[in-house]
Motif scaffolding. Structure first.
Motif, short mmCIF file in Angstrom:
data_model
loop_
_atom_site.label_atom_id
_atom_site.label_comp_id
_atom_site.label_asym_id
_atom_site.label_seq_id
_atom_site.Cartn_x
_atom_site.Cartn_y
_atom_site.Cartn_z
N PHE A 150 51.72 39.30 35.31
CA PHE A 150 50.62 39.84 36.26
C PHE A 150 51.48 40.81 37.03
O PHE A 150 52.02 40.57 38.34
N ASN A 151 52.07 41.94 36.26
CA ASN A 151 53.11 42.78 37.00
C ASN A 151 52.71 43.41 38.26
O ASN A 151 53.71 43.42 39.05
N PRO A 152 51.46 43.61 38.74
CA PRO A 152 51.32 44.40 40.05
C PRO A 152 51.72 43.31 41.11
O PRO A 152 52.24 43.60 41.94
N ALA A 153 51.38 41.99 40.73
CA ALA A 153 51.59 41.02 41.98
C ALA A 153 53.05 40.81 41.93
O ALA A 153 53.62 40.31 42.82
N ASP A 210 44.10 38.93 47.68
CA ASP A 210 42.90 39.64 47.22
C ASP A 210 43.19 40.05 45.62
O ASP A 210 42.36 39.69 44.76
N MET A 211 44.29 40.30 45.15
CA MET A 211 44.59 40.57 43.72
C MET A 211 44.32 39.37 43.13
O MET A 211 43.72 39.27 41.93
N PHE A 212 44.99 37.95 43.53
CA PHE A 212 44.81 36.96 42.80
C PHE A 212 43.22 36.47 42.65
O PHE A 212 42.61 36.16 41.51
N ALA A 213 42.46 36.79 43.81
CA ALA A 213 40.85 36.23 43.83
C ALA A 213 40.19 37.45 42.70
O ALA A 213 39.23 36.85 42.35
N GLN A 214 40.72 38.64 42.63
CA GLN A 214 39.83 39.48 42.17
C GLN A 214 39.98 39.55 40.43
O GLN A 214 39.39 40.18 39.91
N GLN A 215 41.18 38.98 40.04
CA GLN A 215 41.41 39.32 38.85
C GLN A 215 41.14 37.96 38.06
O GLN A 215 41.69 36.74 38.16
N ALA A 216 39.93 37.92 37.13
CA ALA A 216 39.36 36.84 36.57
C ALA A 216 40.41 36.15 35.54
O ALA A 216 40.33 35.04 35.47
N ASN A 217 40.82 36.91 34.77
CA ASN A 217 42.05 36.63 33.72
C ASN A 217 43.07 35.51 34.55
O ASN A 217 43.63 34.55 33.94
#
Length: 508
Positions: A265-268, A329-336
């Motif tokens: 998960f590169n952006p994170a 927010d990134m973690f919560a919104q990324q379903a995969n």
């Protein structure tokens, strides 16, 4: 006088007394270690200690078994009744030759294949620079059966990860069993510090682990200060607590960037790494180095945190808080991503209690255990913060605990800065200690980002006779082997990173 209740018993009564102190699992085993007292005229033999945390009464309780001169170095293993003792007993056997009879897994733990049988490095008769060569048998534990195969990983890994060997037993993609072999670069630091004064040993303590320099140093200083009967100045206590929370924030932010690396998960990864770098530069601004070394010393702290530095700390913390909110927010919104972390790498509460786990690993499984609440040290009794727990015990829970703990630590830093600004004391920052005739034994504890960090120190006329270091990683590593069971092998990096355990702390 030691800051604990310590019962001295014969080896025959060691297991029974330890079982009573464990109180049916309500009092977790904090540490277990050996000691060579053959040069002590009152003992002339060896000893083993088992230390338990009485969480209800906020104090330590310990039992010490003494093996007199010429006595058999055997005792009944604690592991069948106290599972958390398993690794400690194997290490004591490696380092001192004290044998836990009927241990369910008596294999060597610390000393690898290249060490000879009968070599016990923490015995006093062994020289610090002893040149030893030999061989011993070290078998890996693997599952057997039709359709079961082994997958070896390590000890050399891609990237900069330290050495550790993992042997998976697989049936299809599912991991049936994992055996981990660590301690590849054991440095013998406990032996190296024998005979040194507390000040001489301090640079070694600071370098046990780069990620936990403050935690290691604070635990160590607590122990030697209690032996010397020294109370540190209030301003030093404020600064120590502030440094501890800054170190926790830096490590937790780094973990938020490392955990998504397990799934690419590169952006994170990028946001976490950039934010940690900002915090590491703040640490360099505070201490002159990126690991906060040189700040904490026996008796207090070496330097002050002035008004200008307080302002810098507040500004950086506010920026880091925004990044953490963005990561959440990134973690919560990324379903995969959520699909990969939920129900993956589960450690149940009963397991966490049985293994006496600490830190995020324990609290994510519902084991409410935090030395900042369990014991009195630093400024924590005066501060307003909540212990964060989750119940699921999976990767998602460990991630959620870190995010919530960061929110608590950010507000703790602001509380401490306000207290520091209001502090008008003109006391010196550190008490001077004359170590020449100081003797005794005691312990120290601090809550690192990974969990409680425990150290035991025994001084004889101002010099270290025995030091034992138990990092937060030590009681949590065995849980990784349980967490992976039933998951697929591509999830191992994700599960492993969610604990974010340290190799260097083991290789002390």
């Amino acid at each position: 006088m030691a800051d604990w209740s310590l019962k001295v018993v014969s080896p025959e009564n060691f297991r029974g007394t330890a079982n009573i102190l464990a109180n049916g699992g309500k009092n977790p085993l904090t540490a277990m270690f050996g000691r060579d007292e053959t040069l002590n005229p009152a003992v002339k033999g060896y000893a083993i200690y088992a230390v338990f945390e009485n969480l209800a009464e906020h104090r330590m309780e310990a039992v010490k078994a003494v093996f007199g001169e010429g006595e058999s170095l055997c005792y009944e293993s604690l592991t069948p009744v106290i599972p958390a003792a398993a690794w400690y007993e194997r290490e004591i056997q490696d380092m001192f030759g004290i044998v836990p009879q009927n241990h369910p897994d008596p294999r060597p733990l610390v000393l690898h294949d290249t060490f000879p049988d009968g070599f016990y490095p923490l015995r006093k008769q062994v020289e610090k620079d002893a040149d030893v060569h030999g061989s011993r048998r070290m078998d890996m534990s693997v599952a057997k059966g039709e359709g079961v195969y082994e997958v070896p990983v390590g000890p050399i890994h891609a990237g900069i990860i330290e050495p550790g060997h993992f042997r998976f037993s697989q049936a299809g993609e599912s991991m049936l069993q994992l055996d981990a072999r660590l301690f590849y670069t054991h440095r013998g630091l406990e032996k190296l510090m024998e005979g040194k004064t507390p000040e001489e040993a301090l640079p070694i303590v600071e370098r046990i682990c780069g990620a936990c320099s403050v935690a290691n140093t604070w635990s160590y200083c607590q122990a030697v200060e209690k032996i010397a009967g020294v109370k540190i100045p209030r301003r030093a206590a404020i600064i120590r607590t502030l440094l501890m929370e800054i170190e926790r924030i830096t490590n937790h932010v780094g973990d938020l960037g490392n955990i998504p690396a397990g799934v690419g998960f590169n952006p994170a990864i990028s946001l976490g790494g950039r934010t940690k770098e900002m915090l590491m530069r703040l640490q360099e601004r505070i201490a002159g180095n990126r690991f906060l070394r040189g700040m904490i010393v026996p008796g207090g702290v070496r330097q002050d945190v002035d008004a200008s530095l307080c302002k810098d700390i507040e500004d950086i913390m506010d920026k880091a808080r925004v990044s953490v909110d963005d990561l959440a927010d990134m973690f919560a919104q990324q379903a995969n991503f959520q699909n990969r972390v939920r129900t993956t790498g589960i450690v149940r509460k009963r397991t966490a209690v049985d293994l006496a786990m600490v830190g995020v690993g324990a609290r994510a499984s519902g084991f409410a255990h935090d030395s900042r609440k369990d014991f009195v040290y630093g400024l924590y009794p005066e501060l307003d913060f909540q212990m964060v727990t989750e119940k699921q015990g999976d990767v998602a829970a460990r991630l959620a605990v870190r995010i919530a703990e960061l929110a608590e630590s950010f507000q703790l830093v602001h509380q401490l800065i306000a207290i520091l600004r209001a502090d008008k004391s003109t006391d010196k920052l550190a008490e001077e200690i004359a170590w020449t005739e100081v003797s005794g034994e005691d312990w120290g504890i601090s809550e690192s980002a990974r969990g409680s960090n425990f150290q035991f120190v025994a001084l004889a006329k101002g010099r270290i006779d025995r030091i034992f270091v138990r990092s937060a990683s030590y009681p949590n590593w065995p849980a990784v082997t349980i967490a992976v069971q039933g998951d697929i092998i591509p999830d191992f990096p994700l599960i492993n990173k969610s604990f974010e355990l340290c190799y260097a702390c083991m290789d002390r």
